[in-house]
Every structure is written in structure tokens, then in C-alpha cells.
Design a protein around this motif. Structure first.
Motif, mmCIF file in Angstrom:
data_model
loop_
_atom_site.group_PDB
_atom_site.id
_atom_site.type_symbol
_atom_site.label_atom_id
_atom_site.label_comp_id
_atom_site.label_asym_id
_atom_site.label_seq_id
_atom_site.Cartn_x
_atom_site.Cartn_y
_atom_site.Cartn_z
ATOM 1 N N LEU A 447 0.806 -1.223 0.000
ATOM 2 C CA LEU A 447 0.000 0.000 0.000
ATOM 3 C C LEU A 447 0.839 1.273 0.000
ATOM 4 N N THR A 448 2.086 1.168 0.408
ATOM 5 C CA THR A 448 2.939 2.357 0.401
ATOM 6 C C THR A 448 3.708 2.513 -0.914
ATOM 7 N N ALA A 449 3.562 1.537 -1.812
ATOM 8 C CA ALA A 449 4.241 1.600 -3.112
ATOM 9 C C ALA A 449 3.386 2.366 -4.114
ATOM 10 N N PRO A 450 3.977 2.855 -5.203
ATOM 11 C CA PRO A 450 3.213 3.646 -6.176
ATOM 12 C C PRO A 450 1.991 2.931 -6.739
ATOM 13 N N ARG A 451 2.090 1.620 -7.006
ATOM 14 C CA ARG A 451 0.961 0.880 -7.567
ATOM 15 C C ARG A 451 0.234 0.066 -6.511
ATOM 16 N N ARG A 529 -4.982 5.489 3.850
ATOM 17 C CA ARG A 529 -4.214 6.346 4.768
ATOM 18 C C ARG A 529 -2.755 6.491 4.355
ATOM 19 N N PHE A 530 -2.319 5.680 3.405
ATOM 20 C CA PHE A 530 -0.935 5.763 2.959
ATOM 21 C C PHE A 530 -0.788 6.695 1.764
ATOM 22 N N ASP A 531 -1.917 7.072 1.152
ATOM 23 C CA ASP A 531 -1.863 8.003 0.031
ATOM 24 C C ASP A 531 -1.589 9.412 0.543
ATOM 25 N N GLY A 532 -1.141 10.271 -0.343
ATOM 26 C CA GLY A 532 -0.922 11.656 0.042
ATOM 27 C C GLY A 532 0.535 11.953 0.281
ATOM 28 N N PRO A 533 0.831 13.195 0.621
ATOM 29 C CA PRO A 533 2.232 13.616 0.778
ATOM 30 C C PRO A 533 2.877 13.023 2.013
#
Length: 963
Positions: A447-451, A529-533
Motif C-alpha cells: 500500500l505504500t508503493a506507487p501501484r 491512509r498511505f496516500d498523500g504527501p
């Protein structure tokens, strides 16, 4: 000001004027309520903690007037994302609406408020031999409102059913303010009477009955029949042959149809005796295949736990002794047998064992000891937290958390599910309620990776198709929420999906209650929750277990909320005192994550919201051991204080108490003068200047430091020739404030034949600088102290906080240079247990109660202490009191006194006051002894060394080999 913030400001003012409860619309509160135990983050508009049902009514009316949605919330342990909502007002029912109103043992019913914690209901029912049947692993903090919202189940549902099976009536508040009580099942005549009710209640009942009557065939054919179906709305409960059971139909609706004001729930008889049968199988599919043959024997539980979960547990911490009771195998079934007597329970257990052993590859063990049973169940209950870290250390997340199939098809489903994981390049640890075909599974989604979001979506879509092909349910316990609601069309035909929408509109036509869940759901891969800056903020500490990342460290918290269990344990003392979510370990982790994100908390290390939340963190380290995923808030606090005050003016207490070792070394030159000043009129202004609470009494300085005494002692009494060398660590507090503790240790050790030495110069573990975030100074102090230690000699620490710092903080701050010393550091009890194992210790006898220092609990352990208790004949009761509340500098600092006292008054001080005059109060921690001395009505606590010194002086004889 944006329109959104203007609405929030106006609504907050209106709510504050109308409600007696708490109204919180600030960034800190919005942040800590933006998560539940799922993968999602959704900032609410604000949070309301209603004082009573009238507050709930008023809050809902004002939110309706302003067009703002409402999300009801219990403990926030929902795994699907149904306890958060963007732009909503969250109603937290825990604070003031958590009473068990009544228990009727004759009718086996209980009346509860929505915020009632399950364990509180169980405690109220226990005197009558009754209990509430469903018991999820979060029983110590989950609320009845949340259980009703999600249709929770737990381990015993194979015997006593889901929450839907145990609800009698629900008291509801609809979005338009209508109130009604529903129950069921109903006779045709009762249904007719409901249709004739005037106004909105009659309108609702007519619409519901018409919805069912118009769609009988669809409801009979389109709803899978299996024990664990909690996906979608239970519209088949509206069928006439099921009595148009509205209570059942509304259980599991995730707060999307009505707010719960109260409930009457059913109770079941508690078996007087229980025996645990643990059966071992080669793998989880073999265990699952065995289940159908075991169910007819009527076990109370049939829980599956794979070897992967045990591996994850062992990777996370020390091996629990209870694991030695597991029979051979790589997957185990936990089957509880009950009876009116122990003999009956044993007979039922033997029948299960006989059935297990018919399988040639299976083994079984019978566990009758209640303590061992609790320990084994504790492993199973911790599964939800343990498996957020896989055995190899990788992170695992919810999403496909609790799918369910018919129990007779579970083995085949597990085989195919494992195959899907392999094809997707994913790993997970399956476990769960095998007796009802329900599988818990956290997966290492990237989930913390780009895809990562795409991988997450693709797997869930394929997994949904797989479980449906087995006639199963997307969810078997935790509900759908955002994680699975989008997938409901894969499980139900279009006509049923349309009926879900119609059902929701009957109750909530304006879509104000938890919108975006179940009906017209948000995408399952949105709001992660891992998306975003992510801000690249500087770090001072290594975070070796998290790849050097503070973000990964705080993301350890998955929201299972063990930190808001106020009934037991060390974690989290500040939450136990305040009841504020932002003062829980979970709340602080959420704030730190938001600080690293930089949106709701934009000021980075300068954030006042984070500073305020961490200000009441006692640094007890209870979370580092008691949290299932070992969130270490004391370390994160030290990092934050270091960065927050870097190149800025620090609080006075950081200079006074952070540098206390230096000040004590100075006052030791004239202790009499220092004591006179501390007892004079100048004490008040000095305390204010130093940031010390005026209600605290400053400790009295002894006339002589320990080191000075030891030099005189050694001159008069040379060390015994040939004795085992041992280095005594003269910690700051014992050296300068309570040297009698160190003197007692010297006397006991020398009596046993050890050659006691001291470091070659002044030493300090550096903890006071660490706890105040002065990390650079702490490193310098630690390096200088280590240079004063001879190599190869075991080091004995008397104070648990200093000893824990030597074992944990020194390697953390100094890296490899600190590890050799850490490896030879022992507590006093550990040293006696290891190096004096063959010697007879002085017999203390008598009774004692012990306050365990929280750092000892978290870092050092107490197994050696309990063995020493047995060796000296001490009848010792260890208090389940958690932190003493003083916690080093915390309880002395201005602004902390009330919390410090509240923490101590929870268990410790009442126990100390109630102890008989002859009962010894043991507390190895200086902070614990000081708190007891200042607040314990004159009782004095002893260190173990002092107790042994007393016993030594009271009894004759030289040390001899133990028989």
C-alpha cells in the motif's frame, strides 16, 4: 475561509451552545478520529462526545439543519472503514453513554447504552451465572453499539450465535428525529398494529413491510444462507416466515440507517466449568477439513490458528510459556468444552479428543488449568495485532479480513485462497473461526508503493469472486465498510443491491447517516491512509526495526485499540486518567502520522497539537510491550521533544529535571543547606522557577552519597578474595537521594560472597536527558559513563528505569558501541537468579504486594523476580496497577499533577492503603517508592535489596549451597 470551514465553525458554535457534552472541532481531534482499525483516513468535520441521549438528539438535529452527515462510533476498532467519514460529525458514545442500565436474570436480558463496553456487561451479568454470547477479541474495549452496528461474533458464536442472534430490542433515533423501538420476530397481528401507528413510525413500518412483501422471491433466493454472513443488509430477516424481525435486519447496518440510543440484549448461561482441547494438524486445510466431523459434538468454540501466527508472535517478542502446551502440528484448533461440573466438561473434552485422534495425522492436548487456558486464548486474541507484522518483519494490512464460507467447504476455500495469494505475489497469515467457516487474514499489500492501490483492488476483486464461488460472504464478522461495500454486486444480484438502497432510503432518505457505506459506497482504493504527501523531516533516532523510518514506526498502529482498554495493564496510563482519544497510544500515533503527512497538522516538528498530545505521555513504555505491534511512544516522544525544541527555548523543567543528575551532584557538596532551602519559604518560588508543581514535596538529601559511603566501607572491609566480581551501577537517584538501597545491595551481595565494585568515575544512564528530548547531551553522558566501566564484569542496576535505559536506550543512541554493556546488565533479581542460583538466600517470609516499575514490565521482565520470591519464601501479590503515575520527571512537572494522582489512584494507592500493617510494599523503582511515600498515607515501599537486607539481619547463618 472556505465554505466547508465556515459550516464547521457555525455548527461547532451551535453544538457548543446546545450540548452539555464535549464539542471538539480542532485539528488534533479531527486527526485522531480520522482513522479506525482499517486502511482508511477520512478527516471528519468535528467530534461530539454527548453527555446523554438528549445531547445525541440535539446534535443530530443541528447536523441535519446544517446538512452535515453523522457517523456513530464506539471504540473505533472497525476494520472495514465504517467508523470514519469525510466531512462528518463523529459521535463518540464511549465517554458518557456506557452504562449497563439493568440485568434481568429471570428473563436473561440486559439493558445497555450504546457506549457500554462488552467486558462491563459481562461483569454485570457474571454474578447471575450469565453472559453475553458474542465475544470478539476486542472485548475489553469494544462497545455494544459497535457490535450491533457490525453484527460482531467472536469465538463462541458457534455455540451462542452472532450479535444479531442475541438482540431483543433496539431503541432508535432516525435522522429526522423520529424515535422508535424495534424488536422481533413479530406475529402477523403485531405487524398489522405497527402499520397503523400514526406519523413517521407507521410510515416506516408500512414501507418496510411493503418492501418485503413485494420482493419475497428475491429475498428468499438472493441471500446466501450460512452462519457467518454479515455483508450487506440482512433483508431476509424481513420475510414473513422469519417474523419480520427488524432488530435482526438492523443489526449489522453499520450506523447507516439509525442511531442507537439503547438496546435490550439476550444473555446466555455461563458454563460452570470449561476445558480447552487443543488439536494439532499438519496445516490449516487439514484442520479445516476436520471441522465438520467435530461440530456435532457441540464444542463452545472451534478456532483455527496456524503456525504462521505463532511465528509472527515469536518474531514480535519472547516466547509465551503457554505455547509449550501446543501439541505437534502446524495449525491448531482451539475447542472449548463446557459443562455444569468439571466432570461433565472433561467428558465433553474427551469426546472431542477421541474424534480428533481418529485422524491419524492429528494430535490433541487437554488444558484444564484456567491460567494456562487464559494464556493460550491470549495468543489467539492478540492475533489481530500480531499479524500486522509477518514473521519476516513485513507489514500486513486488513482488507480481505474476514471472508466466510460454509464450514464444510472451508478446507477447499483455504487451498484456493492460498493459491490466489501465491499468484498475486502476496503473503498473509490465516486464522479465525473455523467452526463457522470464517477466515481472518491480513495481507502484505504494497500500500505504500506507487501501484499499491491497484494491487489492493485487483486482489480484492479476485478474492470476492473466489469466496462467492464457494457460496460465501465477503464479510463474516467485521462488516463491509469501504473495504468491501463496493464488491457487494459480486455477491448479490442487481435486484438485491437495489433493495439495499431502498431499505436505506426508508430509514434515512436524506442520506445523513454514515453515507458512502453499504449503499452508494466510496471506492475501496480511495482514501487510503498511505496516500498523500509525506514530509521528509530530519530524525535523530535510528528506528532499526522500521527501516529507519518514523512513518513506518507510527504506521505500526493499526487501531486495534488495546491502548484504550482501561481495565488492566500498563498501557496507556494517560488515557486511563483522561479518557481522551488524543492521549491514547493510538491517538498519538495518528497525530504523528498526520504531522508527517503535513495536511491537518501542517507545522511539522513545531506542531502544538502533537506537543500537547505527547505532553501527557508518561514515557512508561507500556505500549512498547503491551501494544500487539509494539508501538514505542516513549521513543517517538523523545524524538519529537528533541526536534521541537531544537534551537529554541526549552521549558524550565527540561533544565531542572532533565539535568537533575548534575544538580544533585552539586547539592551533594552541601546537602544540609540544600535541605534547609527546600523546606524554607524559598521552596515555592524555586519550584515555580524549576517548572515543578507546588504540591510536590522535594526529596530530602542524605548527609552522605552512596559512593562516599562505599569508599569508607571498602577501606574498612576489603572485597573478599576470589569472589565473583560484580559492578554495582550507582544510579543518580539511589546515589544522591536513597543511598540506603545501594548499601542494602552491597550488604546482601557481599554476604553471598561477591566482590562488589563501582565504576571508576561518575556514571549516569542518561535517561533524564532522553525523556526530555535532549538526545545530544544524553549521548555524551552515556559515552562518558561507559568509559568508566571495566570490561567483562556483570553490571547490576538497582533502579529499573536506569537498568532499562542501559539495556535499551544506550544501544539505541550509541549503536554497536553500546551493545556489549547492554548485554551484561542485570537487574538485582536477575543477578541473584543467574549468579547466585546455587546459594541459599535469606528467608524473608511473610506477605507482600509489589508495584512493578513500568520500564521493568516493558523492557526487563519480572520472571527472575518471581523466582526469587519463591526462593525467599515470600507470599507476594503483584498488583495489576500499571504505571505509578510519577514516571520520573512527569509527575513533578507543573501541569501534570492531577493526571499523575489519577493514575496512582486507579489501583496502586488504594491497594497500598488497604494493605495490612504487616504486609511489605515492594517497589524497586525510585519513582514508584516516591509516589507511594508522597501519596500513600505514610506507607513506605522497599526495594528487594532492602527486604533481603532485613531478612539477613533478622536471621543467622552463613550463605551455603542450596540442597
Amino acid at each position: 475561509m472556505t465554505q466547508h470551514s465556515a459550516v464547521g465553525t457555525e455548527l461547532a458554535r451551535a453544538l457548543a451552545a446546545a450540548l452539555r457534552g464535549e464539542v471538539r472541532f480542532g485539528p488534533a481531534e479531527r486527526t485522531v478520529y480520522s482513522h479506525d482499525a482499517s486502511n482508511y483516513r477520512q478527516l471528519p468535520l468535528g467530534v461530539v462526545k454527548p453527555a446523554d441521549s438528549d445531547d445525541v438528539r440535539a446534535a443530530l438535529a443541528l447536523c441535519r439543519e446544517h446538512g452535515v452527515p453523522v457517523v456513530a462510533r464506539g471504540a473505533g476498532t472497525s476494520i472495514g472503514g465504517q467508523a470514519v467519514g469525510p466531512g462528518a460529525v463523529v459521535l463518540d458514545f464511549r465517554r458518557h453513554l456506557g452504562r449497563v442500565l439493568s440485568v434481568d436474570p429471570e428473563r436473561r436480558l440486559a439493558r445497555v447504552e450504546p457506549g457500554t463496553v462488552l467486558d462491563d456487561l459481562q461483569a454485570a451479568a457474571r454474578p447471575y451465572g450469565l453472559r453475553f454470547g458474542p465475544d470478539p477479541s476486542t472485548h475489553s474495549r469494544c462497545t455494544l453499539g459497535g457490535m450491533i452496528g457490525n453484527d460482531s461474533c467472536g469465538a463462541h458464536s458457534v455455540a451462542w450465535g452472532r450479535t444479531a442472534d442475541n438482540v431483543e430490542t433496539l431503541d432508535l433515533l432516525l435522522a429526522d428525529g423520529t424515535e422508535l423501538t424495534v424488536g422481533g420476530p413479530l406475529s402477523p397481528a403485531a405487524r398489522g398494529r405497527l402499520r397503523e401507528l400514526p406519523g413517521r413510525p407507521g410510515e416506516v413500518h408500512r414501507a418496510l413491510q411493503e418492501l418485503a412483501d413485494r420482493n419475497l422471491a428475491a429475498l428468499r433466493q438472493g441471500m446466501p444462507q450460512l452462519p457467518r454472513r454479515t455483508s450487506g443488509y440482512a433483508l431476509d430477516a424481513l420475510l414473513p416466515e422469519r417474523g419480520h424481525d427488524l432488530a435482526r435486519a438492523l443489526t449489522g447496518t453499520e450506523g447507516t440507517c439509525a442511531l442507537l440510543l439503547g438496546a435490550t440484549v439476550k444473555l446466555v448461561e455461563q458454563p460452570a466449568a470449561r476445558v480447552l482441547v487443543v488439536a494439532g494438524y499438519p496445516d490449516e486445510t487439514a484442520a479445516a477439513d476436520a471441522v465438520p466431523a467435530l461440530l456435532p459434538l457441540g464444542p463452545l468454540t472451534v478456532e483455527g490458528m496456524s503456525g504462521d501466527l505463532i511465528a509472527a508472535l515469536l518474531a514480535a517478542g519472547p516466547r509465551p510459556p503457554a505455547l509449550d502446551r501446543l501439541p505437534d502440528g502446524d495449525c491448531w484448533l482451539f475447542m472449548e468444552a463446557g459443562g455444569a461440573t468439571v466432570a461433565q466438561a472433561l467428558d465433553a473434552a474427551r469426546a472431542l479428543v477421541d474424534a480428533v485422534r481418529r485422524e491419524r495425522t492429528a494430535t490433541a492436548a487437554v488444558v484444564t488449568d484456567p491460567a494456562e487456558q487464559r494464556q493460550l486464548w491470549g495468543v489467539r486474541e492478540a492475533g489481530a495485532g500480531i499479524v500486522t507484522r509477518l514473521p519476516g518483519g513485513g507489514e500486513a494490512w486488513p482488507g480481505w479480513e474476514d471472508s466466510a464460507v460454509p464450514p464444510e467447504r472451508l478446507g477447499d476455500y483455504l487451498r484456493d485462497l492460498r493459491g490466489l495469494l501465491r499468484r498475486s505475489g502476496l503473503r498473509g497469515v490465516p486464522y479465525g473461526h473455523f467452526g463457522e467457516g470464517c477466515v481472518h487474514l491480513r495481507i502484505d499489500f504494497p500500500l505504500t508503493a506507487p501501484r499499491g492501490g491497484r494491487v489492493f483492488r485487483e486482489f480484492l476483486e479476485q478474492a470476492a469472486d473466489l469466496v462467492v464461488s464457494y457460496g460465501g460472504s465477503l464479510s463474516g464478522e467485521h462488516g463491509d465498510g469501504q473495504a468491501r461495500a463496493e464488491l457487494l454486486p459480486r455477491m448479490y444480484p442487481p435486484g438485491i443491491i437495489a433493495l439495499f438502497g431502498g431499505f436505506k432510503r426508508i430509514w434515512d432518505p436524506e442520506n445523513l447517516l454514515n453515507p458512502g457505506n453499504l449503499v452508494d459506497p466510496r471506492p475501496l482504493d480511495a482514501d487510503l491512509r498511505f496516500d498523500g504527501p509525506v514530509r521528509d523531516l530530519p530524525l535523530a533516532l535510528p528506528y532499526e526495526q522500521d527501516g529507519g523510518s518514523l512513518l513506518k514506526a507510527v504506521h505500526r498502529c493499526v487501531g486495534v485499540a488495546k491502548c484504550v482498554d482501561t481495565s488492566t495493564g500498563v498501557m496507556c496510563p494517560s488515557y486511563m486518567a483522561t479518557g481522551e482519544e488524543r492521549h491514547s497510544t493510538r491517538g498519538r500515533a495518528r497525530l504523528l502520522a498526520e504531522m508527517l503527512r503535513g495536511e491537518a497538522v501542517p507545522d511539522g516538528w513545531r506542531s502544538e497539537e502533537v506537543r500537547e498530545a505527547l505532553d501527557l505521555c508518561l514515557g512508561c513504555k507500556g505500549c512498547a510491550s503491551d501494544c500487539p505491534v509494539h508501538v514505542d511512544m516513549a521513543t517517538y516522544k523523545a524524538e519529537f521533544l528533541y526536534q521541537h525544541h531544537r534551537r529554541r527555548l526549552r521549558p524550565a523543567s527540561h533544565w531542572s529535571m532533565g539535568w537533575l543528575p548534575l544538580w544533585l551532584r552539586g547539592t551533594a557538596l552541601a546537602p544540609g543547606l540544600a535541605n534547609r532551602v527546600a523546606r524554607s519559604a524559598a521552596a515555592g518560588p524555586l519550584k515555580r522557577l524549576a517548572g515543578v508543581d507546588g504540591r510536590r514535596t522535594l526529596p530530602v538529601l542524605p548527609p552522605e552519597t552512596f559512593s562516599r559511603w562505599f569508599r569508607r566501607h571498602r577501606a574498612a572491609h576489603p572485597a573478599p578474595a576470589g569472589g565473583q566480581r560484580v559492578l554495582l551501577w550507582p544510579d543518580t537517584f539511589a546515589e544522591h537521594l536513597q543511598p540506603e538501597v545501594l548499601r542494602a545491595a552491597v550488604e546482601v551481595l557481599e554476604h553471598l560472597g561477591f566482590a562488589v565494585e563501582l565504576p571508576t568515575g561518575p556514571v549516569c544512564c542518561g535517561l533524564t536527558w532522553v525523556s526530555t528530548g535532549q538526545l545530544d547531551t544524553a549521548r555524551r553522558v552515556m559515552r562518558r559513563s561507559l568509559r568508566a566501566l571495566p570490561e567483562g564484569v556483570p553490571v547490576v542496576g538497582l533502579d529499573p528505569s536506569c537498568t532499562a535505559a542501559l539495556r535499551e536506550e544506550v544501544p539505541k543512541l550509541l549503536g554497536p558501541a553500546g551493545r556489549p554493556v547492554a548485554e551484561r546488565v542485570r537487574t538485582f533479581a536477575e543477578f541473584l537468579d543467574e549468579y547466585a542460583a546455587g546459594l541459599e538466600l535469606p528467608r524473608a517470609g511473610g506477605e507482600a504486594i509489589t508495584q512493578t516499575h513500568c520500564h521493568q514490565h516493558a523492557v526487563l521482565g519480572t520472571a527472575a523476580d518471581r523466582r526469587i520470591d519463591a526462593r525467599i519464601g515470600l507470599a507476594n501479590r503483584v498488583l495489576d496497577s500499571g504505571c505509578c503515575g510519577l514516571a520520573g520527571n512527569f509527575g513533578f512537572e507543573r501541569g501534570h499533577y492531577e493526571v499523575s494522582v489519577a493514575v496512582a489512584e486507579r489501583v496502586l494507592l488504594p491497594e497500598v492503603r488497604a494493605a495490612a500493617a504487616g504486609t511489605v510494599v515492594l517497589a524497586d523503582g525510585f519513582s514508584c517508592r516516591t509516589q507511594i511515600a508522597q501519596l500513600g498515607d505514610g506507607r513506605r515501599a522497599l526495594h528487594l535489596a532492602e527486604l533481603l537486607q532485613r531478612a539477613l539481619r533478622a536471621g543467622p547463618g552463613e550463605p551455603r549451597e542450596r540442597a
